[in-house]
Motif scaffolding. Sequence first.
Motif, PDB file in Angstrom:
ATOM      1  N   GLU A   7       0.832  -1.202   0.000  1.00 52.45           N
ATOM      2  CA  GLU A   7       0.000   0.000   0.000  1.00 52.45           C
ATOM      3  C   GLU A   7       0.869   1.256   0.000  1.00 52.45           C
ATOM      4  O   GLU A   7       1.911   1.276   0.650  1.00 52.45           O
ATOM      5  CB  GLU A   7      -0.919   0.004   1.223  1.00 52.45           C
ATOM      6  N   PRO A   8       0.459   2.305  -0.680  1.00 52.70           N
ATOM      7  CA  PRO A   8      -0.706   2.345  -1.567  1.00 52.70           C
ATOM      8  C   PRO A   8      -0.433   1.602  -2.872  1.00 52.70           C
ATOM      9  O   PRO A   8       0.592   1.834  -3.519  1.00 52.70           O
ATOM     10  CB  PRO A   8      -0.897   3.845  -1.821  1.00 52.70           C
ATOM     11  N   ARG A   9      -1.311   0.704  -3.227  1.00 53.61           N
ATOM     12  CA  ARG A   9      -1.150  -0.058  -4.455  1.00 53.61           C
ATOM     13  C   ARG A   9      -1.261   0.873  -5.657  1.00 53.61           C
ATOM     14  O   ARG A   9      -1.966   1.883  -5.610  1.00 53.61           O
ATOM     15  CB  ARG A   9      -2.182  -1.172  -4.534  1.00 53.61           C
ATOM     16  N   THR A  10      -0.555   0.539  -6.710  1.00 54.88           N
ATOM     17  CA  THR A  10      -0.533   1.415  -7.869  1.00 54.88           C
ATOM     18  C   THR A  10      -0.400   0.607  -9.146  1.00 54.88           C
ATOM     19  O   THR A  10       0.178  -0.475  -9.153  1.00 54.88           O
ATOM     20  CB  THR A  10       0.650   2.407  -7.771  1.00 54.88           C
ATOM     21  N   ASP A  11      -0.955   1.148 -10.212  1.00 56.51           N
ATOM     22  CA  ASP A  11      -0.790   0.573 -11.540  1.00 56.51           C
ATOM     23  C   ASP A  11       0.183   1.408 -12.373  1.00 56.51           C
ATOM     24  O   ASP A  11       0.383   1.110 -13.561  1.00 56.51           O
ATOM     25  CB  ASP A  11      -2.144   0.495 -12.262  1.00 56.51           C
ATOM     26  N   ASP A  12       0.743   2.449 -11.765  1.00 54.59           N
ATOM     27  CA  ASP A  12       1.687   3.303 -12.483  1.00 54.59           C
ATOM     28  C   ASP A  12       2.949   2.514 -12.822  1.00 54.59           C
ATOM     29  O   ASP A  12       3.642   2.017 -11.923  1.00 54.59           O
ATOM     30  CB  ASP A  12       2.039   4.521 -11.623  1.00 54.59           C
ATOM     31  N   GLY A  13       3.255   2.400 -14.093  1.00 56.05           N
ATOM     32  CA  GLY A  13       4.375   1.576 -14.529  1.00 56.05           C
ATOM     33  C   GLY A  13       5.719   2.046 -14.031  1.00 56.05           C
ATOM     34  O   GLY A  13       6.584   1.232 -13.686  1.00 56.05           O
ATOM     35  N   ARG A  14       5.934   3.346 -13.968  1.00 55.33           N
ATOM     36  CA  ARG A  14       7.219   3.874 -13.520  1.00 55.33           C
ATOM     37  C   ARG A  14       7.419   3.611 -12.023  1.00 55.33           C
ATOM     38  O   ARG A  14       8.512   3.249 -11.579  1.00 55.33           O
ATOM     39  CB  ARG A  14       7.324   5.365 -13.829  1.00 55.33           C
ATOM     40  N   GLU A  15       6.367   3.774 -11.242  1.00 57.23           N
ATOM     41  CA  GLU A  15       6.474   3.497  -9.804  1.00 57.23           C
ATOM     42  C   GLU A  15       6.729   2.018  -9.564  1.00 57.23           C
ATOM     43  O   GLU A  15       7.533   1.636  -8.704  1.00 57.23           O
ATOM     44  CB  GLU A  15       5.198   3.938  -9.082  1.00 57.23           C
ATOM     45  N   ARG A  16       6.078   1.160 -10.327  1.00 55.29           N
ATOM     46  CA  ARG A  16       6.289  -0.274 -10.161  1.00 55.29           C
ATOM     47  C   ARG A  16       7.711  -0.674 -10.553  1.00 55.29           C
ATOM     48  O   ARG A  16       8.323  -1.525  -9.920  1.00 55.29           O
ATOM     49  CB  ARG A  16       5.239  -1.058 -10.957  1.00 55.29           C
ATOM     50  N   MET A  17       8.252  -0.051 -11.586  1.00 52.81           N
ATOM     51  CA  MET A  17       9.639  -0.321 -11.953  1.00 52.81           C
ATOM     52  C   MET A  17      10.579   0.110 -10.829  1.00 52.81           C
ATOM     53  O   MET A  17      11.537  -0.606 -10.484  1.00 52.81           O
ATOM     54  CB  MET A  17       9.994   0.403 -13.249  1.00 52.81           C
ATOM     55  N   ALA A  18      10.319   1.280 -10.238  1.00 52.23           N
ATOM     56  CA  ALA A  18      11.143   1.758  -9.120  1.00 52.23           C
ATOM     57  C   ALA A  18      11.072   0.792  -7.945  1.00 52.23           C
ATOM     58  O   ALA A  18      12.097   0.470  -7.322  1.00 52.23           O
ATOM     59  CB  ALA A  18      10.688   3.154  -8.695  1.00 52.23           C
ATOM     60  N   ARG A  19       9.882   0.304  -7.643  1.00 53.17           N
ATOM     61  CA  ARG A  19       9.735  -0.645  -6.535  1.00 53.17           C
ATOM     62  C   ARG A  19      10.481  -1.947  -6.826  1.00 53.17           C
ATOM     63  O   ARG A  19      11.077  -2.541  -5.920  1.00 53.17           O
ATOM     64  CB  ARG A  19       8.249  -0.940  -6.297  1.00 53.17           C
ATOM     65  N   ALA A  20      10.424  -2.395  -8.077  1.00 52.91           N
ATOM     66  CA  ALA A  20      11.112  -3.635  -8.439  1.00 52.91           C
ATOM     67  C   ALA A  20      12.622  -3.483  -8.265  1.00 52.91           C
ATOM     68  O   ALA A  20      13.289  -4.362  -7.697  1.00 52.91           O
ATOM     69  CB  ALA A  20      10.782  -4.017  -9.884  1.00 52.91           C
ATOM     70  N   ILE A  21      13.166  -2.395  -8.749  1.00 53.07           N
ATOM     71  CA  ILE A  21      14.611  -2.159  -8.609  1.00 53.07           C
ATOM     72  C   ILE A  21      14.999  -2.098  -7.143  1.00 53.07           C
ATOM     73  O   ILE A  21      15.983  -2.715  -6.712  1.00 53.07           O
ATOM     74  CB  ILE A  21      15.005  -0.867  -9.347  1.00 53.07           C
ATOM     75  N   ASP A  22      14.223  -1.371  -6.354  1.00 52.93           N
ATOM     76  CA  ASP A  22      14.537  -1.238  -4.927  1.00 52.93           C
ATOM     77  C   ASP A  22      14.423  -2.569  -4.198  1.00 52.93           C
ATOM     78  O   ASP A  22      15.191  -2.850  -3.271  1.00 52.93           O
ATOM     79  CB  ASP A  22      13.613  -0.203  -4.277  1.00 52.93           C
ATOM     80  N   ALA A  23      13.467  -3.405  -4.594  1.00 50.36           N
ATOM     81  CA  ALA A  23      13.303  -4.704  -3.932  1.00 50.36           C
ATOM     82  C   ALA A  23      14.530  -5.583  -4.139  1.00 50.36           C
ATOM     83  O   ALA A  23      15.041  -6.192  -3.194  1.00 50.36           O
ATOM     84  CB  ALA A  23      12.055  -5.407  -4.459  1.00 50.36           C
ATOM     85  N   ILE A  24      15.027  -5.659  -5.373  1.00 47.97           N
ATOM     86  CA  ILE A  24      16.171  -6.518  -5.656  1.00 47.97           C
ATOM     87  C   ILE A  24      17.452  -5.941  -5.071  1.00 47.97           C
ATOM     88  O   ILE A  24      18.261  -6.666  -4.466  1.00 47.97           O
ATOM     89  CB  ILE A  24      16.318  -6.742  -7.169  1.00 47.97           C
ATOM     90  N   LEU A  25      17.655  -4.636  -5.203  1.00 44.62           N
ATOM     91  CA  LEU A  25      18.833  -4.023  -4.594  1.00 44.62           C
ATOM     92  C   LEU A  25      18.777  -4.137  -3.070  1.00 44.62           C
ATOM     93  O   LEU A  25      19.816  -4.256  -2.414  1.00 44.62           O
ATOM     94  CB  LEU A  25      18.946  -2.553  -5.005  1.00 44.62           C
ATOM     95  N   GLY A  26      17.570  -4.109  -2.508  1.00 46.79           N
ATOM     96  CA  GLY A  26      17.438  -4.247  -1.065  1.00 46.79           C
ATOM     97  C   GLY A  26      17.919  -5.598  -0.576  1.00 46.79           C
ATOM     98  O   GLY A  26      18.499  -5.714   0.511  1.00 46.79           O
ATOM     99  N   LEU A  27      17.718  -6.645  -1.373  1.00 49.35           N
ATOM    100  CA  LEU A  27      18.229  -7.962  -0.989  1.00 49.35           C
ATOM    101  C   LEU A  27      19.755  -7.971  -0.994  1.00 49.35           C
ATOM    102  O   LEU A  27      20.381  -8.579  -0.121  1.00 49.35           O
ATOM    103  CB  LEU A  27      17.693  -9.032  -1.938  1.00 49.35           C
TER     104      LEU A  27
END
Length: 226
Positions: free
Chosen positions: A82-102
């Motif tokens: 949350e907040p859930r989003t369909d915005d493609g750029r925000e989802r790309m940012a979240r994906a990058i941060d998730a993998i770099l966070g690991l």
Amino acid sequence: MSPRSALVNEELRRRSKERLLHAAVELVDERGYEATTLGDIADRAGSARGLVSYYFPGKRQLVQSAVHRLMHRTLEEALEREPRTDDGRERMARAIDAILGLARDRPVLMRQHMAGLLQAEGFLPCPEQRRLAELLSDTVARNGSQDVESDYPMLRALLMGAVYAAVMPGAPLSVPVLRAELFKRYRLDWEMGVPPAPEGTGGTEEKDRPDMARFFATEEPGTQSK
């Protein structure tokens, strides 16, 4: 006593496999790949050692499956938070941060994973990896790709390269530096996703690292004991 139903047997197998995956990432994160044996993993999981061979051809396959589970569940959680989003750029940012966070939070585990991909057995496809691929492909598509079949492998390669650079012994690049390069490539604003803490504020303490256990649940949601 009547024999267990097929449904009960399937649930028991699922829980056993979950425990083995969880034990594998815990032990490799603590000790490294070479110092972790299949016997250690079975003991940590509270499973018979023969079950490991029943579910997985070998240690490499087990560890790769376990790390890919951690990766796809971490990514899934980041994309759907949350907040859930369909915005493609925000989802790309979240994906990058998730993998770099690991890479930031689990450097030993991710270093061992990257090293394993370079061994003779190489990349070992599994259901966990396929789910990770689906999530990343969907992220690329939502970000506006006109050619997902080409753009997904490029994103995967860039993320793998960034993880490798972040965990390289003796000469790691900082996560903020790597993030900046990836955000620049994908034209993302720094404030998107989960911006990292300023440089010099220290690494992630053990007590502050996200718990991996929730990604390896041995019970269905809502059935845990109160």
